[in-house]
Design a protein around this motif. Sequence first.
Motif, PDB file in Angstrom:
ATOM      1  N   PHE A 122       0.824  -1.213   0.000  1.00  0.00           N
ATOM      2  CA  PHE A 122       0.000   0.000   0.000  1.00  0.00           C
ATOM      3  C   PHE A 122       0.857   1.261   0.000  1.00  0.00           C
ATOM      4  O   PHE A 122       0.532   2.238  -0.656  1.00  0.00           O
ATOM      5  CB  PHE A 122      -0.972  -0.006   1.188  1.00  0.00           C
ATOM      6  N   GLN A 128      -4.061   4.547   0.920  1.00  0.00           N
ATOM      7  CA  GLN A 128      -4.411   4.423   2.325  1.00  0.00           C
ATOM      8  C   GLN A 128      -5.758   3.726   2.444  1.00  0.00           C
ATOM      9  O   GLN A 128      -6.666   3.995   1.667  1.00  0.00           O
ATOM     10  CB  GLN A 128      -4.497   5.803   2.989  1.00  0.00           C
ATOM     11  N   THR A 134      -2.383   0.187   7.134  1.00  0.00           N
ATOM     12  CA  THR A 134      -1.723  -0.689   6.167  1.00  0.00           C
ATOM     13  C   THR A 134      -0.929  -1.744   6.935  1.00  0.00           C
ATOM     14  O   THR A 134      -0.957  -1.789   8.166  1.00  0.00           O
ATOM     15  CB  THR A 134      -0.782   0.118   5.246  1.00  0.00           C
TER      16      THR A 134
END
Length: 198
Positions: A122, A128, A134
């Motif tokens: 990510f 996000q 994450t």
Amino acid sequence: MDSLIQDLRYALRTLRGSPGFTVTAVVTLMLGIGATTTVFSVVHGLLLRPVPGVVAADGLVAVNTAEGQRSPGVSSYMDYVDLRDGDAGFASLAAFKPRAMDHGLEGGSERVTGLLVTAGYFDTLGAQPAIGRTFLPQEDVQPGEQPVAILGHDLGQRQFGESRDTIGDTVHLNGRAFTVVGVAPAGFRGTMLDAAPD
């Protein structure tokens, strides 16, 4: 302008005189226009349109491993580690692998499409989650030690609704329990061009 009108009248008289040729010409034009529109739509949808949820997609590259003269193949996790720990010149690097999975539900299971990803996935994409966090670097050290998952938006909606209480809940993928640490934003496809992963 007069000559254009005369040319159009002549063309219409000629086409009216030979209906077989007219039908062939019209069908050929229809197929050509339809094929061109289809190809452009696919190219636009997959290559030209910005990828939802990804920041600066034009700076991303895909790296594959090739052996000798063979075309690029599937890279191994060790190839990823060598690139990540070496001096390859990448600002960020992540590995991913699409995988069909069985998502366990009460009274059965459903087949979902997932991605096995490294912790930096990510962050590399600049994405996000809509809810949660994450993956953490320590969750990437020992494979399978801390099984965590980020749910796709649609799967998160189906299983948990809009609730922020999703974080910390458990989902069962391929018969193994994973702790939910986040839910991806709506429309996020990640590195999959054709569909959003579950």
